[in-house]
Design an enzyme around this catalytic site. Sequence first.
Site, PDB file in Angstrom:
ATOM      1  NE  ARG A 172      -3.429  -2.472   2.565  1.00  0.00           N
ATOM      2  CZ  ARG A 172      -3.230  -3.037   2.903  1.00  0.00           C
ATOM      3  NH1 ARG A 172      -2.527  -3.855   3.588  1.00  0.00           N
ATOM      4  NH2 ARG A 172      -4.382  -3.817   3.439  1.00  0.00           N
ATOM      5  CE  LYS A 196      -6.519  -0.595   4.316  1.00  0.00           C
ATOM      6  NZ  LYS A 196      -8.027  -0.693   3.687  1.00  0.00           N
ATOM      7  CG  HIS A 266      -5.502   1.723  -4.209  1.00  0.00           C
ATOM      8  ND1 HIS A 266      -4.618   0.644  -3.487  1.00  0.00           N
ATOM      9  CD2 HIS A 266      -6.810   0.345  -4.462  1.00  0.00           C
ATOM     10  CE1 HIS A 266      -5.804  -0.272  -2.005  1.00  0.00           C
ATOM     11  NE2 HIS A 266      -6.247  -0.713  -3.127  1.00  0.00           N
ATOM     12  NE  ARG A 269      -3.449  -3.587  -1.800  1.00  0.00           N
ATOM     13  CZ  ARG A 269      -2.991  -5.002  -0.738  1.00  0.00           C
ATOM     14  NH1 ARG A 269      -1.360  -4.304  -0.380  1.00  0.00           N
ATOM     15  NH2 ARG A 269      -3.027  -4.783  -0.105  1.00  0.00           N
ATOM     16  CG  HIS A 293      -6.282  -8.436   0.990  1.00  0.00           C
ATOM     17  ND1 HIS A 293      -6.586  -9.048  -0.093  1.00  0.00           N
ATOM     18  CD2 HIS A 293      -6.362  -7.466   1.316  1.00  0.00           C
ATOM     19  CE1 HIS A 293      -6.240  -8.185  -0.645  1.00  0.00           C
ATOM     20  NE2 HIS A 293      -6.180  -6.643  -0.400  1.00  0.00           N
ATOM     21  CE1 TYR A 302      -6.210  -7.693  -7.406  1.00  0.00           C
ATOM     22  CE2 TYR A 302      -6.068  -8.804  -5.340  1.00  0.00           C
ATOM     23  CZ  TYR A 302      -6.194  -7.507  -6.112  1.00  0.00           C
ATOM     24  OH  TYR A 302      -6.454  -6.123  -5.951  1.00  0.00           O
TER      25      TYR A 302
END
Length: 336
Positions: A172, A196, A266, A269, A293, A302
Amino acid sequence: MEIDRTQCPDFFLDYILYITVTKSLSSRTVQEYYLDIRMFLKYLRMMRDSQYQNTDNLHEIPIKDMQISELESVTLQDLYNYLYYVTEERENHDRARGRKVSALRSFFGYLCHHQNLISHDPTERLELPSPKKTLPRYLTLEESQHLLQSLDTAYPERDYCILTIFLNCGVRLSELVGLNLSDINFKEAKMRVLGKGSKERMVYLNDACISALNAYLQVRELPEGSAEDAVFLSKRHTRISKRRVQQIVETALNQADLGGQGYSTHKLRHTAATLMYQYGNVDALTLKEVLGHASTSTTEIYTHLSNQILKNATDSSPLAHFEKKKQEGEKENQGE
């Protein structure tokens, strides 16, 4: 935007302090929750207090003197009315409304179950809006190679290294900016990133990343006596800002004739994840760990993307719209 504590009631400030200290949320998430709940409290006052019902600017409505008793009577319908308001009046899309639902659940859960300030939690049956699933935009392998090849900036080693890490590691923007020299282990070819929720993970570096990092670190200069640990530096020899990295990527995209097409840091990414899935024989569970994630449900996009690529490949066949010509006998039989 800083949290304005002078304009908030005490129960609201206590909640902000609570999630800051106990929930390991990023400062950005805390700020977003603050803004979402502040908007709800202002909306509630606008709807219930006649002196504010004709107010054009919601932000002008004061909430400092708001009492906890005003939240006791909040109903599920009030919450849905609020979501309708932010949809129609403020053009909030699925993701923004979903975040507001999460903020409201957290806020009322705190007031009811943690502090016992209200007798019931109106969000218990509040449903999260179902987001529309869209396939992420990404660069193809050829476009990614062209992006790297076309780069021509004042700090080529640094900027090339930034692009290389984005495209190979799928980090990120905040993770890249936050990288420190002490986070990189060249011997084991890996680096530690802070994702995150302040969650750490290890990201392995391939040959291209190691080569780009070595080339950049050879020209990375600091004033004598400086102990700046940030990997990527600005021209002022301080940690590079998120906005500066975004500008570097925008410039690189324009130089590769890829500007103005909706690509961003982004999207790089997304590109890294897509290329890993397409060419690296990487399953969704592995990709989840690489990208940091929280669940595989986020990573499964994906998988769907790969399936769409396969469908597009089939649809692009020159025989995709071939129709067999009918023989004379078939025409006669159809006429009977």
